[in-house]
Design an enzyme around this catalytic site. Structure first.
Site, PDB file in Angstrom:
ATOM      1  N   LEU A 135       0.840  -1.190   0.000  1.00 26.46           N
ATOM      2  CA  LEU A 135       0.000   0.000   0.000  1.00 26.46           C
ATOM      3  C   LEU A 135       0.879   1.244   0.000  1.00 26.46           C
ATOM      4  O   LEU A 135       1.955   1.263   0.601  1.00 26.46           O
ATOM      5  CB  LEU A 135      -0.912   0.031   1.243  1.00 26.46           C
ATOM      6  CG  LEU A 135      -1.976  -1.062   1.365  1.00 26.46           C
ATOM      7  CD1 LEU A 135      -2.741  -0.898   2.675  1.00 26.46           C
ATOM      8  CD2 LEU A 135      -2.932  -1.050   0.185  1.00 26.46           C
ATOM      9  N   ASP A 136       0.417   2.304  -0.674  1.00 26.63           N
ATOM     10  CA  ASP A 136       1.113   3.587  -0.644  1.00 26.63           C
ATOM     11  C   ASP A 136       1.184   4.115   0.783  1.00 26.63           C
ATOM     12  O   ASP A 136       0.373   3.749   1.641  1.00 26.63           O
ATOM     13  CB  ASP A 136       0.382   4.620  -1.517  1.00 26.63           C
ATOM     14  CG  ASP A 136       0.387   4.248  -2.995  1.00 26.63           C
ATOM     15  OD1 ASP A 136       1.291   3.504  -3.410  1.00 26.63           O
ATOM     16  OD2 ASP A 136      -0.532   4.693  -3.704  1.00 26.63           O
ATOM     17  N   ARG A 137       2.115   5.019   1.022  1.00 26.39           N
ATOM     18  CA  ARG A 137       2.325   5.573   2.363  1.00 26.39           C
ATOM     19  C   ARG A 137       1.040   6.120   2.979  1.00 26.39           C
ATOM     20  O   ARG A 137       0.733   5.871   4.144  1.00 26.39           O
ATOM     21  CB  ARG A 137       3.389   6.673   2.306  1.00 26.39           C
ATOM     22  CG  ARG A 137       3.581   7.421   3.625  1.00 26.39           C
ATOM     23  CD  ARG A 137       4.692   8.470   3.535  1.00 26.39           C
ATOM     24  NE  ARG A 137       4.720   9.292   4.722  1.00 26.39           N
ATOM     25  CZ  ARG A 137       5.282   8.947   5.888  1.00 26.39           C
ATOM     26  NH1 ARG A 137       5.871   7.780   5.992  1.00 26.39           N
ATOM     27  NH2 ARG A 137       5.261   9.760   6.925  1.00 26.39           N
TER      28      ARG A 137
END
Length: 300
Positions: A135-137
């Protein structure tokens, strides 16, 4: 001293060459090389054998994988891991927003990988961190991590067969007209950018299904709560696809969103479905939206 190397046990169902059985059980050639040269073992009825051995029906095969070394630069850190599921092979967590999946130059500490590395050490496992669903930050929600290289290989093969299903919820700018739609548009890296992606004809095939859950107003602005199902896993896929149809995610400034309502992209993985790579049991995990996204949907 207890041997904590990862191992699998199989009961042979028919006479066959050991090499053929190993391939049938999903043991890759790379794994066999590591077993042979890096401290693993292939046992038949507790006796070490090579891949040319002829197996007999009802033989008991034990595959012992060599110990893994933690990746260079990955420092184990004690931290809060919200564990949703865990067994010998898999770890499913609820990732918080504002947390990297793996360390980066700007954020070398505090990532999911840092915390998982410490978690595995506490269990005295001879394994390192293998991220299955990243997942993205700024994206929150369910994440799957493999606890061994072989398990990661099996999960990667499942991803290629589109056998791991992820469902997201997001809040986007504007009122979407259609109740549901398929977005099938190739995605590639934007010229001149290391990070940004875009819909482009020479990109990789990407498919996202979108369903409208709710249309509402917030501070005089039209917003839509949507559910999305990924059929492919391209970098920034949801963010790029939604921006491409004129409905960027709220808070996603990289793709045209604004941060007047929330200071991250309003994106959360709410459901993860898969068959266990070893037991083959079907699992489906669901979690609720985090409070910062829920607050956007409350009608005052």
């Amino acid at each position: 001293m207890k041997d904590l190397r990862y191992r699998l046990t199989f009961k042979v169902e028919q006479d066959q060459l050991f090499r053929d059985a190993l391939a049938m059980w999903g043991i890759s050639k790379r794994a066999l090389t590591a077993i042979k040269f890096q401290g693993g073992q292939l046992l038949v009825n507790n006796i070490e054998q090579n891949v040319r051995h002829i197996l007999k029906k009802n033989d008991l095969v034990t595959i012992i994988f060599p110990p893994e070394e933690i990746s260079q630069g990955l420092v184990p850190e004690d931290g809060n891991l919200e564990v949703v599921f865990e067994d010998h092979e898999l770890l499913v967590i609820a990732k918080q927003p504002y947390q990297n999946t793996i360390p980066s130059h700007d954020h070398p500490n505090g990532s999911v990988a840092n915390f998982v590395a410490a978690h595995l050490q506490q269990q005295e496992l001879t394994s390192t961190v293998h991220i299955v669903t990243r997942l993205d930050r700024d994206t929150s929600g369910l994440m799957c991590i493999a606890k061994h290289r072989h398990v990661h290989h099996l999960m990667s093969e499942a991803q290629k067969r589109h056998a791991i299903h992820r469902t997201y919820e997001a809040i986007v700018h504007g009122h979407m007209e259609q109740e549901q739609q398929k977005i099938i548009a190739p995605i590639g890296r934007k010229d001149g950018s290391i990070i940004e992606r875009e819909v482009r004809s020479d990109g990789q095939f990407a498919h996202t299904d979108v369903v409208v859950l709710k249309r509402t107003m917030l501070d005089g602005e039209a917003i839509t709560h949507i559910r999305l199902k990924l059929h492919t896993g391209r970098t920034h896929q949801i963010r790029v696809h939604m921006a491409s149809i004129g409905h960027p995610l709220i808070g996603d400034t990289l793709y045209g969103g604004r941060r007047n309502l929330i200071d991250r992209q309003a994106l959360h993985c709410v459901e993860l479905q898969l068959h266990h790579p070893v037991t083959k049991q079907y699992y489906s995990w669901q979690i609720n939206l985090p409070k910062d996204m829920q607050s956007l949907l409350i009608e005052l």
